[in-house]
Motif scaffolding. Structure first.
Motif, PDB file in Angstrom:
ATOM      1  N   ALA A  83     101.646  51.095 -84.867  1.00  0.00           N
ATOM      2  CA  ALA A  83     100.292  51.248 -84.322  1.00  0.00           C
ATOM      3  C   ALA A  83     100.143  52.581 -83.595  1.00  0.00           C
ATOM      4  O   ALA A  83      99.064  53.186 -83.610  1.00  0.00           O
ATOM      5  N   VAL A  84     101.207  53.056 -82.962  1.00  0.00           N
ATOM      6  CA  VAL A  84     101.177  54.356 -82.289  1.00  0.00           C
ATOM      7  C   VAL A  84     101.102  55.480 -83.321  1.00  0.00           C
ATOM      8  O   VAL A  84     100.293  56.417 -83.197  1.00  0.00           O
ATOM      9  N   ARG A  85     101.921  55.384 -84.359  1.00  0.00           N
ATOM     10  CA  ARG A  85     101.941  56.430 -85.387  1.00  0.00           C
ATOM     11  C   ARG A  85     100.617  56.523 -86.136  1.00  0.00           C
ATOM     12  O   ARG A  85     100.201  57.612 -86.548  1.00  0.00           O
ATOM     13  N   ALA A  86      99.978  55.380 -86.329  1.00  0.00           N
ATOM     14  CA  ALA A  86      98.743  55.349 -87.107  1.00  0.00           C
ATOM     15  C   ALA A  86      97.545  55.922 -86.364  1.00  0.00           C
ATOM     16  O   ALA A  86      96.489  56.145 -86.964  1.00  0.00           O
ATOM     17  N   HIS A  87      97.708  56.188 -85.069  1.00  0.00           N
ATOM     18  CA  HIS A  87      96.575  56.634 -84.255  1.00  0.00           C
ATOM     19  C   HIS A  87      97.070  57.696 -83.265  1.00  0.00           C
ATOM     20  O   HIS A  87      97.209  57.433 -82.076  1.00  0.00           O
ATOM     21  N   PRO A  88      97.357  58.906 -83.726  1.00  0.00           N
ATOM     22  CA  PRO A  88      97.867  59.943 -82.829  1.00  0.00           C
ATOM     23  C   PRO A  88      96.897  60.225 -81.685  1.00  0.00           C
ATOM     24  O   PRO A  88      95.686  60.333 -81.902  1.00  0.00           O
ATOM     25  N   SER A  89      97.445  60.350 -80.495  1.00  0.00           N
ATOM     26  CA  SER A  89      96.640  60.644 -79.307  1.00  0.00           C
ATOM     27  C   SER A  89      97.309  61.751 -78.511  1.00  0.00           C
ATOM     28  O   SER A  89      98.540  61.875 -78.520  1.00  0.00           O
ATOM     29  N   PRO A  90      96.531  62.535 -77.794  1.00  0.00           N
ATOM     30  CA  PRO A  90      97.135  63.600 -76.981  1.00  0.00           C
ATOM     31  C   PRO A  90      97.880  63.064 -75.767  1.00  0.00           C
ATOM     32  O   PRO A  90      98.678  63.791 -75.169  1.00  0.00           O
ATOM     33  N   GLN A  91      97.609  61.802 -75.396  1.00  0.00           N
ATOM     34  CA  GLN A  91      98.275  61.192 -74.243  1.00  0.00           C
ATOM     35  C   GLN A  91      98.747  59.789 -74.624  1.00  0.00           C
ATOM     36  O   GLN A  91      98.054  59.060 -75.339  1.00  0.00           O
ATOM     37  N   VAL A  92      99.929  59.438 -74.135  1.00  0.00           N
ATOM     38  CA  VAL A  92     100.484  58.093 -74.334  1.00  0.00           C
ATOM     39  C   VAL A  92     100.943  57.587 -72.983  1.00  0.00           C
ATOM     40  O   VAL A  92     101.660  58.287 -72.254  1.00  0.00           O
ATOM     41  N   VAL A  93     100.522  56.378 -72.631  1.00  0.00           N
ATOM     42  CA  VAL A  93     100.943  55.766 -71.373  1.00  0.00           C
ATOM     43  C   VAL A  93     101.655  54.464 -71.690  1.00  0.00           C
ATOM     44  O   VAL A  93     101.100  53.588 -72.361  1.00  0.00           O
ATOM     45  N   ILE A  94     102.891  54.345 -71.215  1.00  0.00           N
ATOM     46  CA  ILE A  94     103.694  53.137 -71.416  1.00  0.00           C
ATOM     47  C   ILE A  94     103.690  52.368 -70.105  1.00  0.00           C
ATOM     48  O   ILE A  94     104.214  52.843 -69.092  1.00  0.00           O
ATOM     49  N   LEU A  95     103.080  51.201 -70.115  1.00  0.00           N
ATOM     50  CA  LEU A  95     102.901  50.399 -68.908  1.00  0.00           C
ATOM     51  C   LEU A  95     104.059  49.418 -68.742  1.00  0.00           C
ATOM     52  O   LEU A  95     104.410  48.702 -69.676  1.00  0.00           O
ATOM     53  N   GLY A  96     104.630  49.377 -67.538  1.00  0.00           N
ATOM     54  CA  GLY A  96     105.790  48.523 -67.323  1.00  0.00           C
ATOM     55  C   GLY A  96     106.908  48.936 -68.255  1.00  0.00           C
ATOM     56  O   GLY A  96     107.499  48.116 -68.962  1.00  0.00           O
ATOM     57  N   ALA A  97     107.227  50.220 -68.248  1.00  0.00           N
ATOM     58  CA  ALA A  97     108.074  50.817 -69.291  1.00  0.00           C
ATOM     59  C   ALA A  97     109.493  50.264 -69.336  1.00  0.00           C
ATOM     60  O   ALA A  97     110.112  50.239 -70.394  1.00  0.00           O
ATOM     61  N   GLY A  98     110.028  49.817 -68.204  1.00  0.00           N
ATOM     62  CA  GLY A  98     111.412  49.338 -68.224  1.00  0.00           C
ATOM     63  C   GLY A  98     112.345  50.414 -68.748  1.00  0.00           C
ATOM     64  O   GLY A  98     112.289  51.578 -68.333  1.00  0.00           O
ATOM     65  N   LEU A  99     113.193  50.030 -69.705  1.00  0.00           N
ATOM     66  CA  LEU A  99     114.146  50.981 -70.294  1.00  0.00           C
ATOM     67  C   LEU A  99     113.690  51.416 -71.685  1.00  0.00           C
ATOM     68  O   LEU A  99     114.484  51.585 -72.593  1.00  0.00           O
TER      69      LEU A  99
END
Length: 290
Positions: A85-101
Motif C-alpha cells: 500500500a505504501v509503494r502503490a501511493h508514493p508520498s513526499p512524507q511518511v509517518v509511522i505511528l507507534g513505530a516500535g522496532l
C-alpha cells in the motif's frame, strides 16, 4: 505526574518475528534485514531456533520458540499488505505511528526520497534509537510523543512535518492497545495534518471471543515458565469491525480504497497457516483523503 511507560516488549516480539521470517517465509515478497540488527543478543536466540527449525526441549525455551514462530507467520502477511500500500501511493512524507522496532526507513528503497517520521512514546523511542545505532542508511526523524499529554499535531510540526503536503500514515499493530476514544482522537489529529492525496494505512483487530481466549492462553503459557507475559502490561483496549473503522475514517475525510483480510493474504503468499483465526481477525485498511 504519571509514571512513564516502559519500552514496549510487544515491539521486541514483533521484531523477532520479522527476523525469523527474513529470507525464509514468502521469499521474494518479504524481507527485513534490519530486524535481526535491532535485537539484542539474548533476543536473537529464539529467532535462531525458529530459523534452524531446532525445537528446544526445555519448556521455557519451547514457549519462546513457539511464540516467535507464530509471530513470524502473522507478521509476514501484515507487513506485505502495508508495504504494498505504501509503494502503490508514493508520498513526499511518511509517518509511522507507534513505530516500535520498525525498519522501513532503512529497508525500503521507495522511501529514500521521502521525509520519514517515527512517532512513539518516549521510553520505546529511546530504546529504538540505541538499538538502531549503526544501521546503514538514513534514519527517520524521531518524534517522541506521550499521547496522554502531548499533542500529535504540534509535535509533528515541531519536527518538520508539512501538513500542506501529502502524507502516507502507517498505523500498524497499535490500534488494539488504544481505547475507542484514543483511536478517534488520533484519527482526527491525522486528518488535521493530511493534505489532499494523503493515505492512511491502518491495521486493527476484529472483535472475537476466540482471539481473546487465544491471548489468554498465550499469557498462561508464559506464566507457566515463571515469567510475565508481554501482554500483561500491554492489554488490548479496543477492537473494530470494518464498518465501524470505515465510518470513523469517513467522518474525517478519508475514503476506504482497500481492505486486506490477512488470512487471504497469507494464502496468496503461501505462508504457513497454523493460526487461521488470528489471521482472519487482523485486518489492514487503506483509506485516501481526496
Amino acid at each position: 505526574m504519571p509514571e512513564a511507560l516502559p519500552a514496549s516488549r510487544t515491539a521486541v516480539l514483533v521484531c523477532q518475528g520479522r527476523a525469523a521470517a527474513h529470507g525464509l517465509i514468502a521469499a521474494g515478497r518479504f524481507a527485513d534485514p534490519t530486524a535481526i540488527r535491532l535485537l539484542r543478543a539474548d533476543e536473537r536466540e529464539a529467532v535462531q531456533w525458529v530459523r534452524d527449525a531446532a525445537v528446544p526441549q526445555p519448556w521455557r525455551q519451547r514457549v519462546d520458540y513457539e511464540s516467535v514462530r507464530a509471530n513470524a507467520e502473522m507478521i509476514v502477511p501484515r507487513t506485505v499488505a502495508i508495504d504494498d500500500a505504501v509503494r502503490a501511493h508514493p508520498s513526499p512524507q511518511v509517518v509511522i505511528l507507534g513505530a516500535g522496532l520498525d525498519g522501513r526507513a532503512w529497508r525500503m528503497p521507495e522511501l529514500a526520497d521521502a521525509l520519514v517520521f517515527e512517532v512513539d512514546q518516549p521510553s520505546s523511542q529511546r530504546d529504538k534509537r540505541e538499538r538502531a545505532e549503526g544501521l546503514p542508511g538514513t534514519p527517520p526523524t524521531f518524534v517522541a510523543v506521550d499521547f496522554g499529554h502531548d499533542r500529535l499535531t504540534e509535535a509533528l510540526a515541531a519536527a518538520g512535518h508539512r501538513p500542506s503536503e501529502p502524507t502516507s500514515w502507517i498505523w500498524e499493530g497499535v490500534v488494539p492497545y488504544l481505547t475507542t476514544a484514543e483511536v478517534s482522537t488520533t484519527v482526527a489529529a491525522l486528518a488535521a495534518c493530511s493534505a489532499p492525496n494523503s493515505r492512511l494505512i491502518v491495521n486493527f483487530q476484529l472483535p472475537g471471543t476466540s482471539v481473546t481466549l487465544g491471548r489468554l492462553v498465550a499469557r498462561l503459557l508464559m506464566a507457566s515458565t515463571g515469567r510475565r507475559s508481554v501482554w500483561a502490561t500491554e492489554p488490548w483496549r479496543s477492537t473494530w469491525t470494518p464498518a465501524a473503522m470505515a465510518a470513523l475514517l469517513a467522518r474525517h475525510g478519508f475514503t476506504v480504497t482497500g481492505e486486506h483480510d490477512l488470512l487471504e493474504t497469507a494464502r496468496a503468499l503461501r505462508v504457513p497457516i497454523r493460526h487461521a483465526t488470528s489471521l482472519t481477525h487482523s485486518r489492514v485498511m487503506v483509506a485516501d483523503r481526496t
